[in-house]
Design a protein around this motif. Structure first.
Motif, PDB file in Angstrom:
ATOM      1  N   SER A 100       0.830  -1.206   0.000  1.00 28.88           N
ATOM      2  CA  SER A 100       0.000   0.000   0.000  1.00 28.88           C
ATOM      3  C   SER A 100       0.867   1.259   0.000  1.00 28.88           C
ATOM      4  O   SER A 100       0.596   2.218  -0.730  1.00 28.88           O
ATOM      5  N   GLN A 101       1.901   1.263   0.814  1.00 24.18           N
ATOM      6  CA  GLN A 101       2.796   2.422   0.897  1.00 24.18           C
ATOM      7  C   GLN A 101       3.522   2.666  -0.429  1.00 24.18           C
ATOM      8  O   GLN A 101       3.656   3.812  -0.872  1.00 24.18           O
ATOM      9  N   THR A 102       3.974   1.585  -1.041  1.00 22.11           N
ATOM     10  CA  THR A 102       4.704   1.718  -2.307  1.00 22.11           C
ATOM     11  C   THR A 102       3.794   2.224  -3.413  1.00 22.11           C
ATOM     12  O   THR A 102       4.168   3.114  -4.198  1.00 22.11           O
ATOM     13  N   LEU A 103       2.591   1.673  -3.471  1.00 22.18           N
ATOM     14  CA  LEU A 103       1.626   2.153  -4.461  1.00 22.18           C
ATOM     15  C   LEU A 103       1.283   3.620  -4.239  1.00 22.18           C
ATOM     16  O   LEU A 103       1.214   4.411  -5.185  1.00 22.18           O
ATOM     17  N   GLY A 104       1.074   3.982  -2.967  1.00 23.82           N
ATOM     18  CA  GLY A 104       0.752   5.361  -2.631  1.00 23.82           C
ATOM     19  C   GLY A 104       1.863   6.313  -3.052  1.00 23.82           C
ATOM     20  O   GLY A 104       1.602   7.408  -3.561  1.00 23.82           O
ATOM     21  N   SER A 105       3.114   5.896  -2.864  1.00 20.80           N
ATOM     22  CA  SER A 105       4.255   6.719  -3.249  1.00 20.80           C
ATOM     23  C   SER A 105       4.325   6.893  -4.762  1.00 20.80           C
ATOM     24  O   SER A 105       4.580   7.996  -5.266  1.00 20.80           O
ATOM     25  N   LEU A 106       4.069   5.814  -5.489  1.00 14.73           N
ATOM     26  CA  LEU A 106       4.095   5.889  -6.956  1.00 14.73           C
ATOM     27  C   LEU A 106       2.997   6.804  -7.487  1.00 14.73           C
ATOM     28  O   LEU A 106       3.207   7.561  -8.444  1.00 14.73           O
ATOM     29  N   LEU A 107       1.840   6.746  -6.847  1.00 12.35           N
ATOM     30  CA  LEU A 107       0.724   7.613  -7.258  1.00 12.35           C
ATOM     31  C   LEU A 107       1.034   9.080  -6.934  1.00 12.35           C
ATOM     32  O   LEU A 107       0.809   9.968  -7.762  1.00 12.35           O
ATOM     33  N   THR A 108       1.550   9.315  -5.739  1.00 13.60           N
ATOM     34  CA  THR A 108       1.849  10.683  -5.306  1.00 13.60           C
ATOM     35  C   THR A 108       2.930  11.318  -6.164  1.00 13.60           C
ATOM     36  O   THR A 108       2.856  12.507  -6.501  1.00 13.60           O
ATOM     37  N   ARG A 109       3.942  10.540  -6.549  1.00 18.91           N
ATOM     38  CA  ARG A 109       5.077  11.061  -7.324  1.00 18.91           C
ATOM     39  C   ARG A 109       4.822  11.059  -8.824  1.00 18.91           C
ATOM     40  O   ARG A 109       5.684  11.433  -9.607  1.00 18.91           O
ATOM     41  N   GLY A 110       3.633  10.656  -9.228  1.00 19.21           N
ATOM     42  CA  GLY A 110       3.249  10.787 -10.628  1.00 19.21           C
ATOM     43  C   GLY A 110       3.752   9.710 -11.563  1.00 19.21           C
ATOM     44  O   GLY A 110       3.915   9.961 -12.759  1.00 19.21           O
ATOM     45  N   TYR A 111       3.971   8.493 -11.042  1.00 18.94           N
ATOM     46  CA  TYR A 111       4.359   7.387 -11.915  1.00 18.94           C
ATOM     47  C   TYR A 111       3.145   6.555 -12.316  1.00 18.94           C
ATOM     48  O   TYR A 111       3.167   5.851 -13.321  1.00 18.94           O
ATOM     49  N   LEU A 112       2.105   6.618 -11.507  1.00 14.90           N
ATOM     50  CA  LEU A 112       0.850   5.915 -11.766  1.00 14.90           C
ATOM     51  C   LEU A 112      -0.313   6.877 -11.572  1.00 14.90           C
ATOM     52  O   LEU A 112      -0.166   7.926 -10.934  1.00 14.90           O
ATOM     53  N   GLU A 113      -1.453   6.508 -12.098  1.00 16.50           N
ATOM     54  CA  GLU A 113      -2.681   7.225 -11.789  1.00 16.50           C
ATOM     55  C   GLU A 113      -3.839   6.237 -11.772  1.00 16.50           C
ATOM     56  O   GLU A 113      -3.769   5.168 -12.383  1.00 16.50           O
ATOM     57  N   ILE A 114      -4.882   6.609 -11.052  1.00 19.65           N
ATOM     58  CA  ILE A 114      -6.090   5.786 -11.004  1.00 19.65           C
ATOM     59  C   ILE A 114      -7.174   6.500 -11.778  1.00 19.65           C
ATOM     60  O   ILE A 114      -7.513   7.655 -11.484  1.00 19.65           O
TER      61      ILE A 114
END
Length: 234
Positions: free
Chosen positions: A69-83
């Protein structure tokens, strides 16, 4: 038994991953762990599951649910992923992961690398121009000549390769001086010449015209003309 295992592997299919990701993920700020999580996401998405649960991701990795969860959250926050969220044509609400931000970062990174390489190559070419000119003139350039050469690059924005081609043109014409070279560059710019090949074609065209004129004058009993285009008289 072995055949069944092999068949199951074949039926499982393959996951298509841009090789550029493997060579550049570190350069765009991803850790090994984050890259592996992205690869797992991509694998789920290739199989039609565009929004795998934390449990599904965690089961494939050495991450706990909390770490996942933390890793996914970091990727989303830093703009590598989006939902992405929305509704299907049937009105069913959905959420899904998108890797487009990651691909954009990779593309922008590659464009930046190519730009830096081009600028570095340009600087090398600009630096070598002074050496090439001094070799052709068989002497050090005067301060005024150095300033003229710098102005061609910085003010007139002539490509170093074209400046070198203009120098060669002046050598071929037997008129090795900066005024003549400047006139060549002026004519090329006026006629939209942007590449060395275009410059060569232009020079060939002019020399062909002069050669034709030379033949006609011979027929008329005239004197020979120099079979090179005189850029100063254009």
């Amino acid at each position: 038994m072995k055949n069944n295992i092999i068949l199951s592997w074949i039926e499982e299919g393959v996951v298509s991953i841009p090789s550029f990701l493997f060579s550049e993920y570190k350069s765009i700020g991803l850790t090994d762990l984050e890259c592996m999580l992205i690869l797992q996401l991509h694998a789920f998405m290739e199989k039609g599951n565009s929004f795998p649960t934390l449990e599904e991701l965690s089961n494939r990795m050495t991450l706990s649910l909390e770490q996942c969860s933390q890793t996914l959250g970091s990727l989303l926050t830093r703009g590598y992923l989006e939902i992405l969220k929305g509704h299907t044509d049937q009105g069913i609400y959905f959420e899904k992961y998108s890797l487009q931000p990651l691909w954009k970062k990779l593309i922008n990174h590659q464009l930046l690398v190519e730009k830096e390489q081009t600028e570095q190559q340009l600087k090398l070419e600009e630096g070598s121009l002074f050496t090439i000119f001094e070799q052709e003139f068989a002497r050090p350039l005067s301060p005024m000549e150095c300033e003229t050469l710098a102005m061609w690059i910085d003010n007139d924005h002539h490509n170093p390769a074209l400046i070198k081609a203009a120098l060669q043109e002046s050598v071929m014409s037997g008129k090795l001086n900066f005024r003549y070279i400047d006139r060549i560059l002026f004519e090329w710019k006026k006629n939209g010449i942007q590449t060395v090949d275009q410059a060569k074609q232009q020079g060939k065209k002019f020399r062909s015209h002069q050669q034709k004129t030379k033949v006609e004058e011979r027929k008329k009993g005239g004197t020979d003309t120099v079979p090179f285009y005189n850029w100063l008289e254009s």
